[in-house]
Design a protein around this motif. Structure first.
Motif, PDB file in Angstrom:
ATOM      1  N   UNK A   1      41.851  19.485  22.252  1.00 45.83           N
ATOM      2  CA  UNK A   1      42.440  20.359  21.227  1.00 45.83           C
ATOM      3  C   UNK A   1      43.740  19.787  20.672  1.00 45.83           C
ATOM      4  N   UNK A   2      44.578  19.242  21.556  1.00 47.14           N
ATOM      5  CA  UNK A   2      45.954  18.933  21.179  1.00 47.14           C
ATOM      6  C   UNK A   2      46.312  17.451  21.166  1.00 47.14           C
ATOM      7  N   UNK A   3      45.383  16.583  21.480  1.00 45.36           N
ATOM      8  CA  UNK A   3      45.695  15.146  21.534  1.00 45.36           C
ATOM      9  C   UNK A   3      46.271  14.643  20.219  1.00 45.36           C
ATOM     10  N   UNK A   4      45.772  15.157  19.102  1.00 43.77           N
ATOM     11  CA  UNK A   4      46.207  14.720  17.769  1.00 43.77           C
ATOM     12  C   UNK A   4      47.725  14.791  17.609  1.00 43.77           C
ATOM     13  N   UNK A   5      48.348  15.786  18.241  1.00 45.49           N
ATOM     14  CA  UNK A   5      49.792  15.995  18.075  1.00 45.49           C
ATOM     15  C   UNK A   5      50.633  15.002  18.874  1.00 45.49           C
ATOM     16  N   UNK A   6      49.975  14.176  19.678  1.00 35.63           N
ATOM     17  CA  UNK A   6      50.720  13.252  20.539  1.00 35.63           C
ATOM     18  C   UNK A   6      50.385  11.800  20.228  1.00 35.63           C
TER      19      UNK A   6
ATOM     20  N   UNK B   1      37.871  26.460  25.094  1.00 35.77           N
ATOM     21  CA  UNK B   1      38.906  25.944  24.194  1.00 35.77           C
ATOM     22  C   UNK B   1      38.517  24.581  23.623  1.00 35.77           C
ATOM     23  N   UNK B   2      37.865  23.761  24.427  1.00 38.57           N
ATOM     24  CA  UNK B   2      37.540  22.401  24.000  1.00 38.57           C
ATOM     25  C   UNK B   2      36.594  22.386  22.809  1.00 38.57           C
ATOM     26  N   UNK B   3      35.840  23.444  22.632  1.00 30.36           N
ATOM     27  CA  UNK B   3      34.839  23.479  21.573  1.00 30.36           C
ATOM     28  C   UNK B   3      35.270  24.389  20.423  1.00 30.36           C
ATOM     29  N   UNK B   4      36.479  24.960  20.544  1.00 36.11           N
ATOM     30  CA  UNK B   4      37.001  25.800  19.470  1.00 36.11           C
ATOM     31  C   UNK B   4      36.674  27.268  19.592  1.00 36.11           C
ATOM     32  N   UNK B   5      36.187  27.702  20.746  1.00 35.38           N
ATOM     33  CA  UNK B   5      35.920  29.127  20.946  1.00 35.38           C
ATOM     34  C   UNK B   5      37.240  29.883  21.061  1.00 35.38           C
TER      35      UNK B   5
END
Length: 287
Positions: free
Chosen positions: A131-136, A227-231
């Motif tokens: 979910x959040x890797x993009x921000x790092x 969370x990993x799939x956007x639920x």
């Protein structure tokens, strides 16, 4: 033949499997041991037993009934969930595609009682690498955990972060971490920063500068997988409608992971609902 994957072998997961298997849908339950029910000594508030029954015995009887109907049980640790042409469940062993998936692994969201951890949630502390890797991108991050789940999260971060450090917090590594990840096994003292996370401090007094800390302690519970799939999740619970469906087509959740009354009777009811609705979804051919 349509197939269904259920994650979790407790009352909710097995209850769902009883319905899907009887509907002639190939059903596989992925599990990582018996969970909390195996630690329950006496159950005497559940219908159908004249005398108290242990949690382990109830679990074994439930699994035996499902196996009689052809349900396949695989003891594999689930580490991820993705959505392409089909739902794909990633485990420590490999991948399994499914027409529908039911999450039923309970409420576990393990995290140590570490000063700063809760305070920095959403401000450098994350529970979902995909979910959040993009921000790092191009930043230094750490993953807190010692097993296969931690390794999976580290690999998700590896392609975007400048560096990934594994923090086991005093535990011995339970997975084979490759040399491209720095491994720190010292016990932690705190997560530190001002507005955002800037470092973690060890009990020795040493500090490690990091821009983000990803929590992957133990195994991935239902909420983490959702969370990993956007639920949609609400705190530690998965948001579902009256039919146990999430906002992701083909993904259902049942039992303690959906909140409410944390009792076996409710988990069995949830599992039955999820199983029946997943059958309808698979037969409809929707994607």
């Amino acid at each position: 033949m349509a197939n269904m994957i259920i994650i979790g072998a407790g009352p909710a997961g097995v209850s769902a499997a009883l319905y899907t298997a009887r509907a002639n849908i190939e059903t596989t339950i992925l599990h990582n041991g018996g969970g909390a029910l195996t630690r329950t000594d006496r159950i005497e508030n559940y219908y159908g037993f004249a005398q108290p029954i242990s949690g382990r015995e109830l679990l074994e009887q439930g699994m035996a009934g499902a196996k009689r109907l052809g349900v396949r049980f695989l003891e594999e640790e689930v580490v991820g969930l993705t959505y392409g042409s089909k739902l794909t469940v990633q485990t420590s062993v490999g991948e399994h595609e499914a027409d529908a998936v039911i999450l039923a692994t309970g409420t576990s969201r393990l995290a140590p009682k570490l000063p700063g951890l809760q305070e920095f949630e959403g401000r450098g502390v994350s529970y979902c690498a995909v979910c959040d890797a993009f921000f790092y991108r191009g930043k230094d991050v750490a993953v807190l955990g010692s097993g296969e789940y931690a390794l999976h999260e580290a690999r998700e971060l590896q392609s975007v972060a400048r560096s990934v450090t594994i923090l086991t917090n005093g535990e011995s590594p339970a997975a084979a971490f490759p040399p491209e990840f720095t491994l720190r096994t010292e016990p932690l003292a705190a997560v530190e920063g001002r507005d955002l996370v800037s470092s973690v401090r060890f009990q020795s007094g040493d500090t490690l500068p990091v821009d983000g800390l990803f929590i992957a302690v133990g195994v991935a519970g239902s909420t983490a997988l959702a969370r990993k799939i956007g639920a949609i999740t609400m705190g530690s619970s998965i948001a579902v409608d009256e039919n146990m469906a999430t906002n992701i087509p083909g993904l259902y959740a049942a039992g303690d992971c959906t909140g409410g009354l944390l009792q076996i009777a409710k988990a069995v009811c949830d599992g039955a609902k999820a199983g029946i609705e997943a059958i309808k979804f698979v037969r409809s051919g929707r994607r």
